[in-house]
Enzyme design. Structure first.
Site, short mmCIF file in Angstrom:
data_model
loop_
_atom_site.label_atom_id
_atom_site.label_comp_id
_atom_site.label_asym_id
_atom_site.label_seq_id
_atom_site.Cartn_x
_atom_site.Cartn_y
_atom_site.Cartn_z
CG ASP A 181 -0.24 -0.21 2.52
OD1 ASP A 181 0.53 0.69 2.89
OD2 ASP A 181 -0.43 -1.26 3.19
CD GLU A 195 19.85 -22.12 -17.19
OE1 GLU A 195 18.62 -22.15 -17.43
OE2 GLU A 195 20.37 -22.78 -16.25
#
Ligand code: DGJ
Length: 728
Positions: free
Chosen positions: A534, A614
């Site tokens: 929030d 990777e």
């Protein structure tokens, strides 16, 4: 002047760059709402006020005219108990047991600057741009007063509202409800968008017609919650990303909240936003004041993209604080999904070493480094380093990691206490629980009573002790359960109804003390992922771990929903291992990175376990993110698709000068024999030329004819186009 008062007509007009907000003091001194919407330079909208002799809608005593009723007139702050039968802005009980409150205008003031709210986050202003209107309303019988506060940011199209209640009567009153803001809209029909969810699947977008009666979203979990976010968007039926009217409303509060929307008998729509009145009962003594949290409003007549950009701008620049408000945050590696509780310093050093070799800038040690904590059943509250696991001690571990060229960050869950902890054995009354009742268990832990100063002092001392013991530059502040069994051993019987709000105030108090003591500390908020995502938490932590769900494909929806209100820079987002720990899904490291880069970027896996190919990609991703971060965090954000509707998710960032854009695409459902996907870009300069893969396109071409992605194939392929202006 963005706020003006017309003395003759008694009309307040608030202007922002693209919107107008208007209200009027009527002949009986009621404050009526006239208009909020597209900018109108000069206009008196009081002709919009409804007037009719309506059955079962009464009139105030002094009104001779039966066409005047508070039951249908749009108001700025609705009365209670005196004939407005819609959802109220306030509900209280006076000393005599009555619950009437009749707010009449008694004055106002217009000031430079913002409305500061003591003990709570609020929108601030560093550049002297804001103006604040305070309107004083009083109930003449009791002398109780409310002040309606409107802080206006003209350029940002933001109006921040809150309410101050003052008890000027001679008695104590009991407040059962006090909303931060009420908005009555009667000049158009509206739909409502909100963001619902659950743990590990937060902020799903949902758009509905508003039915007759009351529709509400709320939390009574003590936090703003994974389940509903304290934000809504009201929009017209044909509003979309690029077109149409919409109102964004987001509460600056991290506790129990209520947003209720009522379609009443004449189709008018009233919206209330504020602290949830359920489990709320505040005693206000004579002379005392109660401040509500603030709500941010923004209006856009250019659809949702502009609305989101308004919020992003305001939150990033006028809510977030500290060193990392605008600075790029370190690219981090977190050990949670790599080790869970099963680690020691050797293992941590190994993970950190590999991460630093690949270019990662900060190591974050997650849960399990303190007390007796080999699983989630014990240890919370005992914030002392567990030297069985960190055998070399924390200062030495941090030193080792710093030597690798990385910063160090540490996980805390300050608000919690395990039954199986020394802290609980010593201070059982510090835990939130009701006497003579077994408390509800959640993750086998209880909540600490943050309303108590001694509890907060203990936490401050423990945390600062640890933070001062080593070079710790980041804290992950977690919170892993909903609150219930609300009771504080220190609050008197008639004040137990104040528990939930006092809890939030206590939380803010502790956070404020920490950010004041460590202005350069980066705090990443977290509540089991995005359970407290929030605006208020962003005042303390400019990034929040967005979800415990690290699956790249599910993150597309979570980050899509979050983006309606919250800036991309606030979204904590990591590349994690495959098969994904939450869904078992496998996606390429490229796709995982494309998704995680739209946020504050990091990794959450043991990079020793990936292939050399990777590892090379991780190195490149880190380089790419550093290059792209300015446009990701500061550019204008556009959604180009809807994850639940389209077979692909696409989103775009555009630099403010339109010389650069970043287009991201993830194909979520590859279909056979599909020649291409056409994506129309947004926000470019139609007269500029741009280079895409060595070809030159006019901005108007990219925005109208679109860019094509040929033959998408495989599992969740992804694409990232960093497009720059072509200059001869
Ligand atoms: C919940 C968080 O969201 C996770 O990232 C992790 O920190 C765990 N808590 C640790 O208990």
């Amino acid at each position: 002047m963005s706020i003006c008062f017309n003395e003759n007509e008694k009309i307040f007009t608030i202007q922002t760059k693209n919107s107008t907000y208007q209200m009027k003091v009527d002949m009986f001194d009621f404050l009526l709402h006239l208009y909020y919407g597209t900018k109108i330079e000069n206009g008196n909208m009081d002709y919009l006020l409804p007037k009719a002799d309506v059955g079962f809608s009464g009139t105030p005593w002094e009104a001779q005219d039966r066409t005047f009723s508070l039951d249908f007139l749009p108001q700025e702050f609705s009365s209670c108990g005196i004939g407005d039968y819609r959802i109220n802005s306030i509900n209280l009980i006076e000393e005599n047991g009555c619950n009437a409150f009749e707010p009449r205008y008694v004055g106002h003031s217009i000031k430079k600057g913002v409305k500061e709210i003591k003990g709570m986050p609020y929108i601030y202003d560093e550049n002297d741009n804001a103006e604040t209107l305070e309107i004083y309303l009083k109930d003449n019988v009791t002398n109780l007063e409310v002040t309606l506060n409107y802080t206006v940011f003209y350029d940002m199209d933001i109006i921040a509202r809150s309410t101050t209640f003052k008890n000027n009567s001679n008695n104590t009153v009991k407040l059962n409800k006090i909303m931060s803001a009420t908005l009555d809209i009667n000049h158009c029909d509206l739909q409502m968008i909100h963001f619902h969810g659950r743990h590990a699947m937060e902020r799903n977008f949902e758009r509905n017609n508003i039915p007759h009666g009351i529709t509400s979203i709320s939390s009574k979990r003590g936090t703003s919650s994974h389940h509903h976010n304290p934000s809504i968007i009201l929009c017209e039926n044909d509003t979309n990303e690029n077109h149409g009217n919409c109102y964004g409303i987001s509460l600056v509060y991290s506790g129990n909240f209520l947003i209720e929307v009522e379609r009443e008998q004449f189709e008018q729509i009233r919206t209330n936003v504020g602290i949830n009145p359920e489990n709320f009962e505040y005693h206000i003594n004579k002379g005392d004041v109660f401040e509500t949290p603030q709500v941010l409003f923004t209006f856009s007549n250019n659809g949702f993209s502009k609305l989101s950009q308004n919020f992003h701008n305001a939150i990033r620049n006028n809510i977030c604080r500290g060193k990392y408000k605008l600075e790029r945050r370190p690219i981090l590696i977190n050990n949670w999904e790599a080790t869970y509780f099963n680690f020691d310093d050797d293992k941590i050093i190994k993970i950190a070493k590999q991460a630093s070799d690949l270019g990662i800038e900060m190591f974050v040690l997650d849960d399990g480094w303190f007390g007796k904590r080999d699983d989630d059943n014990s240890g919370l509250g005992d914030w002392f380093v567990n030297t069985n696991k960190i055998k070399i001690g924390l200062p030495k571990l941090v030193e080792e990691i710093n030597k690798m060229g990385m910063k160090f960050g540490l996980w805390f869950e300050p608000e919690m206490i395990s039954y199986d902890s020394d802290l609980y054995r010593k201070n059982p009354d510090w835990a939130v629980k009701i006497p003579n009742r077994n408390p509800n268990k959640s993750r086998n832990q209880l909540v600490l009573d943050m309303t108590r100063e001694d509890v907060r002092e203990y936490l401050f001392n423990r945390m600062t002790d640890i933070l001062d013991s080593a070079n710790i530059e980041y804290v992950k502040w977690d919170m892993n359960r909903s609150i219930c069994d609300a009771f504080s051993a220190l609050l008197p019987k008639d004040r137990q109804g104040e528990f939930y709000h006092r809890y939030v105030l206590g939380l803010y108090d502790l956070l404020e003390k920490l950010v004041s003591r460590y202005p350069d500390l980066l705090i990443e908020g977290c509540s089991g992922g995005g359970g407290r995502f929030d605006i208020a938490m962003m005042y303390y932590s400019p990034q929040i771990w967005c979800s415990d769900n690290t699956d790249a494909i599910e993150r597309l929806s979570i980050q899509y929903g979050s983006s309606f209100i919250y800036p991309i820079s606030t979204v904590g987002s990591h590349v994690s291992a495959i098969p994904n720990h939450q869904t078992g899904r496998t996606t390429s490291i490229d796709t995982r990175a494309v998704v995680a880069m739209s946020g504050s970027f990091g990794y959450e896996m043991d990079l020793n376990l990936i292939s050399d190919e990777e590892k090379q990609k991780v190195k490149e991703q880190i380089k790419t993110y550093k290059e792209l971060q300015p446009i990701i965090h500061n550019g204008l954000y556009y959604r180009l698709s809807q994850p639940e509707v389209d077979n692909y998710t696409a989103w775009q960032f555009v630099s403010k000068d339109k010389t650069e854009t970043l287009l991201n695409v993830v194909v979520t459902k590859v279909c056979a024999n599909k020649m291409y996907i056409n994506i129309k870009l947004k926000g470019l300069d139609e007269n500029k030329n741009y280079v895409v893969n060595d070809k030159i396109y006019a901005g108007s071409v990219l925005m109208n004819a679109g860019l094509i992605i040929k033959n998408p194939i495989g599992d969740y392929p992804s694409y990232q186009f960093h497009i720059k202006e072509y200059k001869n």
